[in-house]
Design a protein around this motif. Structure first.
Motif, PDB file in Angstrom:
ATOM      1  N   VAL A   1      -5.147   3.123  -3.567  1.00  0.00           N
ATOM      2  CA  VAL A   1      -4.790   4.439  -3.027  1.00  0.00           C
ATOM      3  C   VAL A   1      -4.969   5.491  -4.117  1.00  0.00           C
ATOM      4  CG1 VAL A   1      -2.949   5.823  -1.951  1.00  0.00           C
ATOM      5  CG2 VAL A   1      -3.030   3.374  -1.534  1.00  0.00           C
ATOM      6  N   GLU A   2      -5.325   6.701  -3.699  1.00  0.00           N
ATOM      7  CA  GLU A   2      -5.357   7.867  -4.580  1.00  0.00           C
ATOM      8  C   GLU A   2      -4.823   9.054  -3.775  1.00  0.00           C
ATOM      9  OE1 GLU A   2      -8.543  10.682  -7.019  1.00  0.00           O
ATOM     10  OE2 GLU A   2      -9.155   8.682  -6.376  1.00  0.00           O
ATOM     11  N   VAL A   3      -4.019   9.880  -4.412  1.00  0.00           N
ATOM     12  CA  VAL A   3      -3.452  11.050  -3.730  1.00  0.00           C
ATOM     13  C   VAL A   3      -3.584  12.267  -4.638  1.00  0.00           C
ATOM     14  CG1 VAL A   3      -1.435  12.021  -2.559  1.00  0.00           C
ATOM     15  CG2 VAL A   3      -1.777   9.543  -2.562  1.00  0.00           C
ATOM     16  N   ASP A   4      -4.057  13.382  -4.073  1.00  0.00           N
ATOM     17  CA  ASP A   4      -4.072  14.650  -4.798  1.00  0.00           C
ATOM     18  C   ASP A   4      -3.139  15.613  -4.082  1.00  0.00           C
ATOM     19  OD1 ASP A   4      -5.471  15.855  -2.629  1.00  0.00           O
ATOM     20  OD2 ASP A   4      -7.403  15.591  -3.584  1.00  0.00           O
ATOM     21  N   ALA A   5      -2.871  16.776  -4.713  1.00  0.00           N
ATOM     22  CA  ALA A   5      -1.914  17.706  -4.114  1.00  0.00           C
ATOM     23  C   ALA A   5      -2.164  19.141  -4.529  1.00  0.00           C
ATOM     24  CB  ALA A   5      -0.478  17.314  -4.513  1.00  0.00           C
ATOM     25  N   ILE A   6      -1.680  20.039  -3.687  1.00  0.00           N
ATOM     26  CA  ILE A   6      -1.629  21.458  -3.993  1.00  0.00           C
ATOM     27  C   ILE A   6      -0.170  21.884  -3.830  1.00  0.00           C
ATOM     28  CG2 ILE A   6      -2.408  23.791  -3.395  1.00  0.00           C
ATOM     29  CD1 ILE A   6      -4.886  22.456  -2.100  1.00  0.00           C
ATOM     30  N   PHE A   7       0.355  22.557  -4.848  1.00  0.00           N
ATOM     31  CA  PHE A   7       1.730  23.048  -4.850  1.00  0.00           C
ATOM     32  C   PHE A   7       1.713  24.569  -4.986  1.00  0.00           C
ATOM     33  CE2 PHE A   7       1.885  18.803  -6.648  1.00  0.00           C
ATOM     34  CZ  PHE A   7       3.022  18.238  -6.090  1.00  0.00           C
TER      35      PHE A   7
ATOM     36  N   ALA B   1       0.829  -1.206   0.000  1.00  0.00           N
ATOM     37  CA  ALA B   1       0.000   0.000   0.000  1.00  0.00           C
ATOM     38  C   ALA B   1       0.866   1.261   0.000  1.00  0.00           C
ATOM     39  CB  ALA B   1      -0.938  -0.011   1.198  1.00  0.00           C
ATOM     40  N   GLN B   2       1.957   1.255   0.753  1.00  0.00           N
ATOM     41  CA  GLN B   2       2.868   2.400   0.764  1.00  0.00           C
ATOM     42  C   GLN B   2       3.544   2.574  -0.601  1.00  0.00           C
ATOM     43  OE1 GLN B   2       5.237   1.442   4.222  1.00  0.00           O
ATOM     44  NE2 GLN B   2       4.091   2.899   5.477  1.00  0.00           N
ATOM     45  N   ALA B   3       3.882   1.466  -1.250  1.00  0.00           N
ATOM     46  CA  ALA B   3       4.452   1.541  -2.598  1.00  0.00           C
ATOM     47  C   ALA B   3       3.442   2.142  -3.572  1.00  0.00           C
ATOM     48  CB  ALA B   3       4.901   0.161  -3.067  1.00  0.00           C
ATOM     49  N   ALA B   4       2.172   1.811  -3.402  1.00  0.00           N
ATOM     50  CA  ALA B   4       1.119   2.390  -4.243  1.00  0.00           C
ATOM     51  C   ALA B   4       1.018   3.891  -4.014  1.00  0.00           C
ATOM     52  CB  ALA B   4      -0.221   1.710  -3.956  1.00  0.00           C
ATOM     53  N   ALA B   5       1.076   4.318  -2.758  1.00  0.00           N
ATOM     54  CA  ALA B   5       1.024   5.750  -2.438  1.00  0.00           C
ATOM     55  C   ALA B   5       2.239   6.467  -3.018  1.00  0.00           C
ATOM     56  CB  ALA B   5       0.948   5.954  -0.929  1.00  0.00           C
ATOM     57  N   LYS B   6       3.391   5.832  -2.972  1.00  0.00           N
ATOM     58  CA  LYS B   6       4.609   6.417  -3.549  1.00  0.00           C
ATOM     59  C   LYS B   6       4.452   6.592  -5.056  1.00  0.00           C
ATOM     60  CE  LYS B   6       9.590   5.685  -3.846  1.00  0.00           C
ATOM     61  NZ  LYS B   6      10.720   4.828  -3.464  1.00  0.00           N
TER      62      LYS B   6
END
Length: 123
Positions: free
Chosen positions: A113-119, A31-36
């Motif tokens: 897993v899904e991750v979004d971001a603000i930069f 799961a951590q590899a997926a998040a990476k």
């Protein structure tokens, strides 16, 4: 100047690399590899938004982590650490951010897993 990158799932070479429910179909390391991998896809997207120059990133403002899991799963923050740790490794102090890590019933294409971001970026 903010760049919002939509949620990225763990896609590699056009294929979903990790799917299923965390704690059922995937262990913590997977799961951590997926998040990476989601994070790598976020970095690719923000690099494109910066004209190919990651030096334009001033700050990783926020990550939103979504973890597909059963209702009794409580390790979402540890899963999303896979993405947070990579942001810090790539951007150093500029990679420190606030974040959410929540459990959800399902994600697109069955991703775990899904991750979004603000930069924040330079002009």
């Amino acid at each position: 100047n903010l760049v919002y990158v939509s949620g990225q799932i763990p896609m590699k070479d056009g294929e979903l690399a990790y799917k299923g429910k965390c704690g059922v179909d995937t262990d913590m390391e997977t799961a951590q590899a997926a998040a990476k991998l989601c994070c790598i896809n976020l970095i690719v997207a923000v690099k494109a938004a910066c004209g190919g120059d990651l030096e334009k990133v001033e700050k990783v403002v926020r990550l939103g982590g979504f973890v597909s899991c059963p209702p009794d799963y409580c390790d979402q923050p540890y899963v999303v650490n896979g993405a947070s740790d990579l942001m810090h490794a790539v951007f150093g102090e500029k990679g420190r951010h606030c974040r959410t890590a929540v459990g959800v019933a399902s994600l697109p294409l069955g991703a775990c897993v899904e991750v979004d971001a603000i930069f924040q970026i330079k002009n």
